[in-house]
Design an enzyme around this catalytic site. Sequence first.
Site, PDB file in Angstrom:
ATOM      1  N   ASP A  98       3.713  13.855  13.734  1.00 31.81           N
ATOM      2  CA  ASP A  98       3.848  14.037  12.279  1.00 31.81           C
ATOM      3  C   ASP A  98       4.145  15.490  11.951  1.00 31.81           C
ATOM      4  O   ASP A  98       4.962  15.780  11.070  1.00 31.81           O
ATOM      5  CB  ASP A  98       2.581  13.583  11.551  1.00 31.81           C
ATOM      6  CG  ASP A  98       2.740  13.761  10.051  1.00 31.81           C
ATOM      7  OD1 ASP A  98       3.630  13.097   9.483  1.00 31.81           O
ATOM      8  OD2 ASP A  98       2.026  14.586   9.454  1.00 31.81           O
TER       9      ASP A  98
ATOM     10  N   ARG B 192      11.425  16.723   7.814  1.00 31.83           N
ATOM     11  CA  ARG B 192      11.608  15.980   6.554  1.00 31.83           C
ATOM     12  C   ARG B 192      11.614  16.921   5.359  1.00 31.83           C
ATOM     13  O   ARG B 192      12.372  16.740   4.401  1.00 31.83           O
ATOM     14  CB  ARG B 192      10.496  14.938   6.404  1.00 31.83           C
ATOM     15  CG  ARG B 192      10.648  13.758   7.352  1.00 31.83           C
ATOM     16  CD  ARG B 192       9.406  12.883   7.360  1.00 31.83           C
ATOM     17  NE  ARG B 192       9.120  12.350   6.051  1.00 31.83           N
ATOM     18  CZ  ARG B 192       7.893  12.065   5.607  1.00 31.83           C
ATOM     19  NH1 ARG B 192       6.844  12.226   6.379  1.00 31.83           N
ATOM     20  NH2 ARG B 192       7.723  11.599   4.389  1.00 31.83           N
TER      21      ARG B 192
ATOM     22  N   SER C  43       3.101   8.646   8.083  1.00 31.62           N
ATOM     23  CA  SER C  43       2.614  10.025   8.192  1.00 31.62           C
ATOM     24  C   SER C  43       1.138  10.100   7.784  1.00 31.62           C
ATOM     25  O   SER C  43       0.293  10.633   8.517  1.00 31.62           O
ATOM     26  CB  SER C  43       3.479  10.922   7.290  1.00 31.62           C
ATOM     27  OG  SER C  43       2.871  12.157   7.049  1.00 31.62           O
TER      28      SER C  43
ATOM     29  N   LYS D 130      -2.454  10.094  10.539  1.00 33.43           N
ATOM     30  CA  LYS D 130      -3.443  11.183  10.502  1.00 33.43           C
ATOM     31  C   LYS D 130      -4.833  10.659  10.149  1.00 33.43           C
ATOM     32  O   LYS D 130      -5.834  11.083  10.709  1.00 33.43           O
ATOM     33  CB  LYS D 130      -3.007  12.257   9.497  1.00 33.43           C
ATOM     34  CG  LYS D 130      -1.855  13.096  10.036  1.00 33.43           C
ATOM     35  CD  LYS D 130      -1.372  14.131   9.045  1.00 33.43           C
ATOM     36  CE  LYS D 130      -0.692  13.499   7.872  1.00 33.43           C
ATOM     37  NZ  LYS D 130       0.251  14.315   7.132  1.00 33.43           N
TER      38      LYS D 130
ATOM     39  N   HIS E 249      -8.441  10.488   1.000  1.00 30.54           N
ATOM     40  CA  HIS E 249      -7.205  11.272   1.054  1.00 30.54           C
ATOM     41  C   HIS E 249      -6.446  11.075  -0.258  1.00 30.54           C
ATOM     42  O   HIS E 249      -6.462   9.989  -0.828  1.00 30.54           O
ATOM     43  CB  HIS E 249      -6.352  10.785   2.231  1.00 30.54           C
ATOM     44  CG  HIS E 249      -5.057  11.515   2.386  1.00 30.54           C
ATOM     45  ND1 HIS E 249      -4.969  12.725   3.048  1.00 30.54           N
ATOM     46  CD2 HIS E 249      -3.809  11.225   1.964  1.00 30.54           C
ATOM     47  CE1 HIS E 249      -3.711  13.137   3.022  1.00 30.54           C
ATOM     48  NE2 HIS E 249      -2.987  12.253   2.371  1.00 30.54           N
TER      49      HIS E 249
HETATM   50  N1  URA Z   1       1.584  13.556   2.660  1.00 28.62           N
HETATM   51  C1  URA Z   1       1.644  13.380   4.006  1.00 28.62           C
HETATM   52  O1  URA Z   1       0.694  13.648   4.728  1.00 28.62           O
HETATM   53  N2  URA Z   1       2.780  12.899   4.514  1.00 28.62           N
HETATM   54  C2  URA Z   1       3.847  12.572   3.771  1.00 28.62           C
HETATM   55  O2  URA Z   1       4.833  12.124   4.309  1.00 28.62           O
HETATM   56  C3  URA Z   1       3.776  12.770   2.379  1.00 28.62           C
HETATM   57  C4  URA Z   1       2.611  13.265   1.851  1.00 28.62           C
END
Ligand code: URA
Length: 424
Positions: A161, A168, A183, A187, A82
């Site tokens: 999220d 956010r 966050s 995931k 990621h």
């Molecule tokens: N990427 C994400 O998945 N979440 C965040 O809070 C910031 C970047």
Amino acid sequence: MTIERIIDKKRLNYRLTKEELAFAVNGFVNGKIKDYQMSALLMAITINGMTDEETINLTEIMLNSGDKIDLSSINGIKVDKHSTGGVGDKTTLVLIPLVASLGIPVAKMSGRGLGHTGGTIDKIESIKNFNVKLNMDDFINQVNSIGVALVSQTGNLVPADKKMYALRDVTATVESIPLIASSIMSKKLASGADKIVLDVKVGAGALMKTYSEAKRLAELMVKIGNHHGRETVCVLTSMSEPLGNAIGNALEVKESIDTLKGKGPKDLHELVLKLGSIMVSLAKNISEEEAYNMLEENLNNGKAYDKFVELVEAQGGDINSIEVSDKCISIKAKKTGVIGDINAYKMGEIVRDMGAGRLTIDDEIDHGVGIVLSKKVGDFVLENEELLKIYVGNKDVNVNEILDCYSSSEHFFDKSPLIIEVIK
Ligand code: URA
């Protein structure tokens, strides 16, 4: 327990218990806690921060808010990758077939772009008919048969999220290290991989502007991953200029293909080999050096590109149909000098506004538009030599705004390294 009391506690900079965090997050997901109440709590967290224990608890609560993907029917160690998001960052497109070409299963779920950065799913959809919406059985069957699949995130993966991020995004509470860590990690943990490699971008074009912020985020994410028994490695990498030369969906797919054939830009090639070496060494339990050599070989012998073609065909895409805009303008340098800086953040916004990205989740994307840099930071350029190409769609482009992204230097200088640090 009331939400008012929880907000007040965080406003006064006290630690929240796991029960209080669960009350807030679960109540928000099921609609009992309102957007304005959650916004206030998120702002209090953004201002006052959270301890590592609070962040670990928040991640677990978010992770448990929806489905978790079970990849156990895929043989072998699954390593996910990621990136925290950068301009021109197409590494996933190169890495997944490359790593899969070594027999390592890659079950990849990716997102769409929002804000100044693009998303892998928007990029791959530049390939005509590429289907990113496989159901879970087809997704797993494809990984078992050809070793790789790439899909968009499923509906009910970490709904907490999804709802919190949407708030956010419009309440200036994205830039909170504990909120970013929970966050991303909720995931990643829900996506089911055994091990996780994270590319944390640092610099003007990234969410983390400074080394110390990026390091803190990386250490926190490693701690969360390890807490869940998933070995996690973070690589801090520079985003002080766009990655590679291409910015814009179809242009980035073309550059990924060049890279898969061993002919990519130097910085992208270097980053792919670094992240890939870590992924392969984790999956095969071999040294990074050994992994590096195997990856380099498959970039040069055509196996990585062949795996990409196999992936595209398996998901219905037409590899010969990647449409770049045919309206291309060459922009020349106004003076002789060395490129001192390219503002990646601003350039990302310009390309987004040309149609390559979206401002709201419902905006349509023009896959063919974008910019290709002919010169990068540290390069020497003569007056009237080509600086970049613009691939225009039906939106206006302000060339002066693009030129404002550049600053020049009177002297040659040593470019700062792309790979800054590895945190495990
Ligand atoms: N990427 C994400 O998945 N979440 C965040 O809070 C910031 C970047």
